[in-house]
Design an enzyme around this catalytic site. Sequence first.
Site, short mmCIF file in Angstrom:
data_model
loop_
_atom_site.label_atom_id
_atom_site.label_comp_id
_atom_site.label_asym_id
_atom_site.label_seq_id
_atom_site.Cartn_x
_atom_site.Cartn_y
_atom_site.Cartn_z
N ASP A 172 0.64 -1.30 -0.42
CA ASP A 172 0.20 -0.38 0.39
C ASP A 172 0.96 1.42 0.02
OD1 ASP A 172 -2.29 2.22 0.89
OD2 ASP A 172 -3.81 0.36 0.69
N LEU B 168 1.54 2.74 -6.42
CA LEU B 168 1.34 2.59 -7.60
C LEU B 168 1.91 3.35 -8.62
CD1 LEU B 168 -1.74 1.30 -6.33
CD2 LEU B 168 -0.20 -0.33 -6.98
N SER C 298 -10.45 4.50 -4.62
CA SER C 298 -11.56 3.66 -4.25
C SER C 298 -12.79 4.08 -4.48
CB SER C 298 -11.90 2.76 -3.47
OG SER C 298 -11.77 4.01 -2.22
N SER D 276 -15.55 -1.89 -10.36
CA SER D 276 -16.24 -1.98 -10.09
C SER D 276 -17.39 -1.89 -10.72
CB SER D 276 -15.96 -0.28 -9.39
OG SER D 276 -17.17 0.51 -8.95
N ASN D 277 -18.52 -1.57 -9.74
CA ASN D 277 -19.92 -1.86 -10.33
C ASN D 277 -20.29 -0.54 -11.11
OD1 ASN D 277 -21.82 0.07 -8.25
ND2 ASN D 277 -20.22 -0.84 -6.97
N TYR E 149 -13.74 8.09 -11.30
CA TYR E 149 -13.30 6.88 -10.93
C TYR E 149 -14.19 5.62 -11.61
CZ TYR E 149 -13.95 3.04 -7.92
OH TYR E 149 -14.50 1.88 -7.11
N ARG F 140 -30.90 -0.33 -2.82
CA ARG F 140 -29.84 -0.05 -3.81
C ARG F 140 -28.49 -1.69 -3.20
NH1 ARG F 140 -24.73 1.93 -4.45
NH2 ARG F 140 -23.84 1.84 -7.04
N1 LIG Z 1 -15.52 -0.97 -0.53
C1 LIG Z 1 -15.85 -1.28 -1.76
O1 LIG Z 1 -17.16 -1.91 -1.63
C2 LIG Z 1 -15.49 -1.40 -3.08
C3 LIG Z 1 -16.99 -1.71 -4.34
C4 LIG Z 1 -16.30 -1.63 -5.69
C5 LIG Z 1 -15.47 -1.36 -5.65
N2 LIG Z 1 -13.82 -1.69 -4.85
C6 LIG Z 1 -12.67 -1.11 -5.30
O2 LIG Z 1 -12.02 -2.62 -4.28
C7 LIG Z 1 -10.66 -1.98 -4.08
C8 LIG Z 1 -10.57 -1.65 -2.30
O3 LIG Z 1 -11.28 -0.96 -2.08
P1 LIG Z 1 -11.49 -0.47 -0.36
O4 LIG Z 1 -13.11 -0.23 -0.18
O5 LIG Z 1 -10.60 -1.45 0.45
O6 LIG Z 1 -11.19 0.78 -0.75
P2 LIG Z 1 -9.70 1.93 -0.17
O7 LIG Z 1 -9.64 3.18 -0.41
O8 LIG Z 1 -10.31 1.41 1.64
O9 LIG Z 1 -8.32 1.77 0.13
C9 LIG Z 1 -7.77 0.99 -0.68
C10 LIG Z 1 -6.36 0.95 -0.54
O10 LIG Z 1 -5.67 1.94 -1.71
C11 LIG Z 1 -4.40 2.76 -1.19
N3 LIG Z 1 -3.74 3.14 -2.76
C12 LIG Z 1 -4.43 4.81 -3.39
N4 LIG Z 1 -3.79 5.65 -3.96
C13 LIG Z 1 -2.19 4.80 -3.89
C14 LIG Z 1 -0.96 4.83 -4.32
N5 LIG Z 1 -1.64 5.75 -5.75
N6 LIG Z 1 -0.42 3.74 -4.23
C15 LIG Z 1 -0.99 2.52 -3.39
N7 LIG Z 1 -2.11 2.83 -3.17
C16 LIG Z 1 -3.17 2.86 -3.21
C17 LIG Z 1 -5.04 3.77 -0.09
O11 LIG Z 1 -4.06 4.13 1.09
C18 LIG Z 1 -5.94 2.61 0.16
O12 LIG Z 1 -5.20 2.03 1.03
C19 LIG Z 1 -10.87 -0.37 -4.51
O13 LIG Z 1 -9.93 -0.48 -6.21
C20 LIG Z 1 -12.06 -0.22 -4.41
O14 LIG Z 1 -12.32 0.55 -6.11
C21 LIG Z 1 -14.09 -1.65 -3.67
#
Ligand SMILES: NC(=O)c1ccc[n+]([C@@H]2O[C@H](COP(=O)([O-])OP(=O)(O)OC[C@H]3O[C@@H](n4cnc5c(N)ncnc54)[C@H](O)[C@@H]3O)[C@@H](O)[C@H]2O)c1
Length: 270
Positions: free
Chosen positions: A32, A50, A73, A109-110, A134, A172
């Site tokens: 991370d 990243l 996210s 993602s949806n 996004y 939803r």
């Molecule tokens: N939580 C959900 O319901 C949901 C729904 C659809 C998609 N997603 C996808 O699943 C993944 C995880 O979701 P989440 O809820 O844990 O999100 P989150 O935001 O809690 O976690 C994302 C993590 O990515 C890290 N991050 C952000 N930018 C970064 C970078 N440049 N380099 C390295 N790390 C980086 C952040 O520090 C964070 O810890 C995401 O890609 C999100 O888009 C989640």
Amino acid sequence: MDRVLVTGAAGGIGTRLRTLLKGIYPDTRWSDLKTPADLAPDERFIQADLAAMNEVEKAVDGVQGIVHLGGFSVEGPWDTILNANIIGCYNLFEAARKAGVERIVFASSNHAVGFYPRQRRIGTDDAVRPDSRYGASKAFGEALAALYAYKHGLRVTCLRIGNFGDAPVDKRRLSIWLAPQDLVQLIRIGLEHPDLRHEIFYGASDNARAFWDNSAAFRYGYRPQGRAEDHAAAALAADAKLPPDRIGEWYQGGPYCSDEFDGGIERAPV
Ligand SMILES: NC(=O)c1ccc[n+]([C@@H]2O[C@H](COP(=O)([O-])OP(=O)(O)OC[C@H]3O[C@@H](n4cnc5c(N)ncnc54)[C@H](O)[C@@H]3O)[C@@H](O)[C@H]2O)c1
């Protein structure tokens, strides 16, 4: 599958997976931008942005499979989405190719398909209809997944996650909920199924009100355990307290569709 990298380790899903995946892959490393506050002494962590190719190369070095959760996210400014989700996702796939990584499970993602009306049931062959910058970045990640699978031979699974959590919390989310243990099942199919080359699955549990046809996942043996209807009464009671959102209520992506929407409900294709 022994050596696995999970990005986004400090996030909401990553934090839960650090417990749920324990012991499944013997050599799991976590990455991370920021160190998880609750990192356990036996968890191997690599800090990597990243957006920085050299840092991503170090993180992926020597692994066989990647679960790519890292990124921004929610909806955000273009520069943020560009760096974390567009450049970041490209760096992840390209570093994986160069390092000979065999499999990637990409957290899509949806919101890559949020502009379908709720009354339309969609599968994974329908064209993307992102509802936000996004969502467009997730569609880009899905495109990279196909490129790296068909051109470079990686085995890639895109999970269009609905809403991850212990229970669906409104109307939803009764349609799009994903229980934690069901996400683990989908990740394991992506990292382990012998026949898989490139697939898109919906990251959704057993939701009677589902917007999506998830038969692609079922063909690979996915059997969701979370039943959204078990939580229907509480979710609908919570929903009744939400302010009305006529555009968001029309589309699958909900508030991501009404946010920044130009025009009124008359523009929704009835
Ligand atoms: N939580 C959900 O319901 C949901 C729904 C659809 C998609 N997603 C996808 O699943 C993944 C995880 O979701 P989440 O809820 O844990 O999100 P989150 O935001 O809690 O976690 C994302 C993590 O990515 C890290 N991050 C952000 N930018 C970064 C970078 N440049 N380099 C390295 N790390 C980086 C952040 O520090 C964070 O810890 C995401 O890609 C999100 O888009 C989640």
